[in-house]
Design a protein around this motif. Sequence first.
Motif, PDB file in Angstrom:
ATOM      1  N   ASN A  92       0.808  -1.224   0.000  1.00 35.55           N
ATOM      2  CA  ASN A  92       0.000   0.000   0.000  1.00 35.55           C
ATOM      3  C   ASN A  92       0.842   1.276   0.000  1.00 35.55           C
ATOM      4  OD1 ASN A  92      -2.512  -1.253  -0.004  1.00 35.55           O
ATOM      5  ND2 ASN A  92      -2.594  -1.389   2.218  1.00 35.55           N
ATOM      6  N   ARG A 149      -0.164   4.274  -2.331  1.00 35.38           N
ATOM      7  CA  ARG A 149      -1.487   4.810  -1.997  1.00 35.38           C
ATOM      8  C   ARG A 149      -1.444   5.556  -0.660  1.00 35.38           C
ATOM      9  NH1 ARG A 149      -5.269   0.584  -1.249  1.00 35.38           N
ATOM     10  NH2 ARG A 149      -6.904   2.176  -1.343  1.00 35.38           N
ATOM     11  N   GLN A 196      -0.088   8.898  -1.489  1.00 37.98           N
ATOM     12  CA  GLN A 196      -1.121   9.719  -2.115  1.00 37.98           C
ATOM     13  C   GLN A 196      -2.046  10.332  -1.074  1.00 37.98           C
ATOM     14  OE1 GLN A 196      -3.530   8.848  -5.914  1.00 37.98           O
ATOM     15  NE2 GLN A 196      -4.854   8.037  -4.297  1.00 37.98           N
ATOM     16  N   ARG A 197      -2.452   9.558  -0.057  1.00 36.19           N
ATOM     17  CA  ARG A 197      -3.406  10.082   0.915  1.00 36.19           C
ATOM     18  C   ARG A 197      -2.764  11.060   1.888  1.00 36.19           C
ATOM     19  NH1 ARG A 197      -7.947   7.364   4.940  1.00 36.19           N
ATOM     20  NH2 ARG A 197      -8.478   9.364   5.898  1.00 36.19           N
ATOM     21  N   ALA A 236      -1.103   6.279  -8.686  1.00 29.84           N
ATOM     22  CA  ALA A 236      -1.155   6.995  -7.409  1.00 29.84           C
ATOM     23  C   ALA A 236      -0.383   8.309  -7.528  1.00 29.84           C
ATOM     24  CB  ALA A 236      -0.574   6.137  -6.293  1.00 29.84           C
TER      25      ALA A 236
END
Length: 637
Positions: free
Chosen positions: A302, A305, A308-309, A333
């Motif tokens: 992950n 991602r 990205q968050r 991403a």
Amino acid sequence: MPAPTRAHVLDKLIGSELPRFASMDQVRAFEAQAPYAERVAAHSTYQALQLGASLDPQAVALHFLQHADPDEEPSTLTHAQFMCRVTQAANAFHVLGVGRGDVVSLLLPLLPQAFVALFGAQAVGVANPVNPMLSAAQIADILRAAGTRVLVTSAPTEGSDLWDKVAALRGAVPSLKTVLVVGGAQHRGLESDDFDARLDAQPGTQLLSGRMPRAEEDAGYFHTGGTTGTPKLVRHTHANQVSQAWGLRLMGLAGPGQGVLFGLPLFHVGGALTQGLSPLANGGHVIVMSPAGWRDPHALPNVWRLVQRYRPQLFGAVPTVLAGALQVPVNGADVSSLRHVSGGGSAIPVAVIQAYERQMKLPVLEVYGMTETSSVHTMSYPDIAYQAGSVGRPLPHARTRVVKLDAEGRLIGDCAPNEIGVVTMAGPGVFAGYLSEQHNRGAFVEPGWVNSGDLGRLDEHGQLWITGRAKDLIIRGAHNIDPAPLEELLYQHPAVALAALVGQPDAYAGELPVAYVQLKPGASASPAELIGYLRDHTPERAALPVALHFVDPMPLTAVGKIFKPALRVDAMRRVAQKLLEGLAADGQPLRVQVADDARHGHVIRVWLGDAQGDERTRLALAVTQRLDPLVVRHEIE
């Protein structure tokens, strides 16, 4: 009293506007403005955290995830909330009798309470974070050596034997008075209190002790020297630890609003100081991916991602994680927040550095240091040209030398540029000594200059290159392994005459332990039998050798000691041959040799036989693809 302005805080931490170092001349000019002590050495870690929180008290300090899932809702603490909780922890420890020099040991996964307990303990006494994966006997040894008064641990959880370890060591540590449990008080044969309930009962606005730790006081005891040997306890002062936060701020790797994906354990200085204290003391935030950090099976898949968050500017990890992340597809991403990749703990293969630069257009800043230097001591400067494979230059006010030592470890003199010798370091992060005096013998080549135990060279530009290791420690993915206990076990086997463990190069872990054994005359045993014997007798699975080779005779020095450099060379040759299996020139396997090299320590040389033209080009490309991931350089002859 009004909160300090940003300029006021930076003035305290740096002494001027944040500089950009475009040359080492600028670094030296900065150092000449004021001694380090006039800038930050008056601060404790508690004061440094206060300064970081004052930049924006309502900004997030800590994101905490349970499962390294970018879609889950994190628990968060603002800087104001975090400082309140740290103060409550300090007060709870104070009420339990913890004062200057008293030790609070931590056996915790990466929970928010672990960060709170670490820095709360340092505000009133000494914090001692311990690897919870060690055996109960090893943990008890550390706690006895530290003189632990209070232990903070976690409640029993399914699949974990930590609580059983705590129950076993309670009677083995006479100084231990109180056990605090994160997740509720437990009474399975062990008197304990609820950690969070203890904190809730305390004020969070001021220290009840009425005193602020001084810069020269001990802040932490970190165990080192190999997880399978008798651990040494490194004594960090507050000044040592604050220097790490200050130095990384100067490098632009920690600052207001900057975040870092956090997956290193807090018993490691890279976690506690480089990725913990440094961002928090500079107004940044940490994103704790899970209680298990990078060990969580979801963390690496992950990774992009999560970037990205949470928009971190820095992706910092050990080389095994950096290499693993390259195998994870970005799949669209948004990773544009990243400005730098950094890694340390063991050498980063040049191929990994080049892959980040080529595929993601991100510079990789390699760092070098040790527990004894409060983590990062040298690094590649973001704005000064550096070469892949170098570990850069010392942080401001830090110094590095490469020296010659005699057979007794006494200093002879400094090496010439590009001459390989022993790396030694001095500066504000360098500790004053181990807790036990017996470990201080040979720790310093001269006052203030710690002996790293590593071999290296300083090139004509002042960049440091690590070329090998003068000490026996094996570093498996930043996991320190002392060969001695495994060697002692092998000597107890009735078939073994001589035994040694050395590190074998590995593309993923940096090094893996391999064993070399000379059997007694007339004795017989198989490699599988001896590895099985070790598996049954050692508590440290990471130290178990991945291979065992029989040698007769064992290489010895003139005084009869096992000559490990020859075994390390043999391990390099074997791993290169294994990686090149299936490649042939004129129907014959490629010939491999490991040779001494004046610049890199060792180099793997590969002969392609009489192959010519396209066949030679094909073979050369295949060799490069297979050997590039290793830290050891290779040449095609």
